[in-house]
Motif scaffolding. Structure first.
Motif, PDB file in Angstrom:
ATOM      1  N   UNK A 166     -11.564 -16.302  32.107  1.00 31.38           N
ATOM      2  CA  UNK A 166     -12.492 -16.654  31.002  1.00 31.38           C
ATOM      3  C   UNK A 166     -12.598 -15.539  29.876  1.00 31.38           C
ATOM      4  N   UNK A 167     -12.830 -16.032  28.755  1.00 29.68           N
ATOM      5  CA  UNK A 167     -12.967 -15.111  27.469  1.00 29.68           C
ATOM      6  C   UNK A 167     -14.392 -14.517  27.784  1.00 29.68           C
ATOM      7  N   UNK A 168     -15.300 -15.111  28.583  1.00 28.04           N
ATOM      8  CA  UNK A 168     -16.524 -14.559  28.754  1.00 28.04           C
ATOM      9  C   UNK A 168     -16.513 -13.164  29.689  1.00 28.04           C
ATOM     10  N   UNK A 169     -15.438 -12.929  30.179  1.00 23.59           N
ATOM     11  CA  UNK A 169     -15.629 -11.939  31.511  1.00 23.59           C
ATOM     12  C   UNK A 169     -15.925 -10.561  30.870  1.00 23.59           C
ATOM     13  N   UNK A 170     -16.522  -9.712  31.384  1.00 27.73           N
ATOM     14  CA  UNK A 170     -16.816  -8.494  30.928  1.00 27.73           C
ATOM     15  C   UNK A 170     -16.595  -7.416  32.026  1.00 27.73           C
ATOM     16  N   UNK A 171     -16.752  -7.862  33.193  1.00 30.61           N
ATOM     17  CA  UNK A 171     -16.595  -6.873  34.581  1.00 30.61           C
ATOM     18  C   UNK A 171     -15.715  -7.547  35.412  1.00 30.61           C
ATOM     19  N   UNK A 172     -14.557  -6.867  35.682  1.00 35.01           N
ATOM     20  CA  UNK A 172     -13.698  -7.535  36.680  1.00 35.01           C
ATOM     21  C   UNK A 172     -13.086  -6.361  37.405  1.00 35.01           C
ATOM     22  N   UNK A 173     -13.422  -6.685  39.010  1.00 35.01           N
ATOM     23  CA  UNK A 173     -12.839  -5.733  39.794  1.00 35.01           C
ATOM     24  C   UNK A 173     -12.098  -6.386  41.051  1.00 35.01           C
ATOM     25  N   UNK A 174     -10.862  -5.913  41.127  1.00 39.80           N
ATOM     26  CA  UNK A 174      -9.970  -6.560  42.276  1.00 39.80           C
ATOM     27  C   UNK A 174      -9.279  -5.350  42.936  1.00 39.80           C
TER      28      UNK A 174
END
Length: 420
Positions: free
Chosen positions: A219-227
């Motif tokens: 999603x374009x709203x995503x600010x923080x992604x941790x994988x």
């Protein structure tokens, strides 16, 4: 690692602010201190039922008193620790039992699901490790914040089917559930249904069946992604994150992910607002160091530890105006010189250990006055240690071992440093 700690604090603060916004998003939601016996009887009963059927985990590290043990029937449940209520109607909208070392079976202990107005739930670092459960999360249609990190879920097939229905989720943290498996179909359903997500933390969830191209649909709203440590594998697509405004991205410890220079340049070209970037232990042997010239100037944290990088690292990266942490350690074939610095730098942490950086340390190293850790272990530096290093009054960790510095100069430097 002052910068890492600081950024972690910023990230935690972001979560706190997010939960505060969730719980105070309308005039009807605030502290119930001025309203005696505001708690709704049926919800107080649900919480007490949950308390009565929940045990404390028998663990050496579980030494603190669980929050639920402070809950007293005679007291308004809106005043209980870990509880947030809607001021007007008295509904429980926030429940935080994180780090309580609780042990419960959420299938038989269904009382918690009677809190149907819940908007924020934090059950992190408890023990709900029972396979093949029908959890009941789908009842919380208003839930915007969900943290189940370190909760021991072993089978995610039913869990994800229910989380998909939480379309209002803004923050989802399932990290540290090492037995949790997320396949490609379920991941695509997750990103398709949860379009309001700003925080997505899936560290150490098994995503070995998720193809990297699935990340295109985030999603374009995503600010923080941790994988981090998700066992992702395959070729990374350059178009990934093209529609996002990521501030924080952690793909570290996915050594099966492959990046080449062209894809990496297109990849970072899309990340114009990035502040935290970690790719530790990714396979970047095909990425030429000059590709890092395209990194955004907003970057504060850059960690490329053990990425199989080769060649000369561009000195311009050291001069990024906001950079506080740079870790290039254990890239054995990555070289360069210690950069000149003509002005005071924002650096707090610099790790070049076990790289092929070489040359003489410049006198301008004394301009790194905020530096707290400097690790040059097992590099190829030689010559004299500059006296200006004594200007680094904030330094707490310093390792120059296994280089070729002049011994007499080294002894003199340490003698003067100890005297100061």
């Amino acid at each position: 690692m002052a910068s890492l700690i600081r950024f972690s604090q910023i990230l935690c603060l972001s979560f706190v602010l997010l939960r505060f916004q969730v719980q105070t998003s309308s005039p009807s939601q605030s502290s119930p201190n001025s309203s005696p016996h505001l708690c709704r009887p049926e919800e107080r009963s649900a919480l007490l039922d949950f308390k009565s059927t929940t045990d404390m985990r028998d663990d050496y590290f579980c030494t603190t008193r669980p929050t639920i043990q402070t809950w007293k029937e005679s007291k308004d449940c809106c005043l209980w620790e870990g509880i947030t209520c809607d001021k007007v109607k008295g509904h429980v909208i926030g429940l935080d039992l994180s780090g309580n070392c609780l042990k419960a079976n959420l299938t038989t202990n269904g009382s918690i699901f009677r809190l149907e107005k819940l908007q924020s739930l934090n059950l992190a670092y408890n023990d709900f490790s029972y396979p093949n459960l029908s959890f009941g999360f789908d009842r919380w249609k208003s839930l915007t914040y969900l943290n189940l990190s370190g909760s021991g879920y072993m089978d995610g097939s039913l869990l994800f089917d229910e989380i998909f229905l939480l379309s209002k989720l803004v923050s989802l943290d399932l990290s540290g559930n090492y037995g949790l498996l997320l396949d490609n179909i379920k991941f695509q359903m997750l990103v398709h249904n949860l379009t309001e997500l700003r925080f997505l933390i899936l560290d150490f969830v098994n995503m070995s069946l998720v193809v990297p191209s699935s990340l295109l649909n985030l999603t374009s709203s995503l600010e923080h992604l941790s994988l981090r440590g998700c066992n992702l594998q395959g070729n990374f697509r350059s178009q990934v994150f093209q529609q996002t405004k990521l501030v924080s991205l952690d793909l570290s410890n996915n050594d099966g992910l492959l990046l080449d220079s062209i894809k990496f340049q297109m990849f970072v070209h899309n990340l114009t607002e990035l502040r935290f970037f970690s790719l530790d232990s990714m396979n970047m042997s095909l990425v030429v160091p000059s590709s890092f010239l395209n990194l955004t100037s907003s970057l504060e944290y850059l960690s490329l530890r053990h990425c199989n990088l080769q060649g000369n690292f561009p000195k311009q990266v050291f001069q990024l105006s906001s950079l506080q942490l740079l870790d290039l350690s254990y890239n054995f074939d990555l070289g360069g010189n210690f950069p000149e610095s003509n002005q005071s730098s924002t650096f707090e942490y610099l790790n070049l250990a076990a790289t092929n950086f070489s040359g003489v340390l410049p006198h301008s190293i004394g301009n790194l006055k905020l530096l707290k850790k400097l690790d040059l272990y097992h590099c190829q530096f030689y010559g004299s240690i500059p006296r200006s290093l004594a200007n680094l009054t904030e330094i707490t960790q310093l390792d120059f071992s296994s280089n070729q510095f002049a011994r007499a100069n080294t002894r003199c430097f340490w003698k003067n440093a100890q005297a100061n």
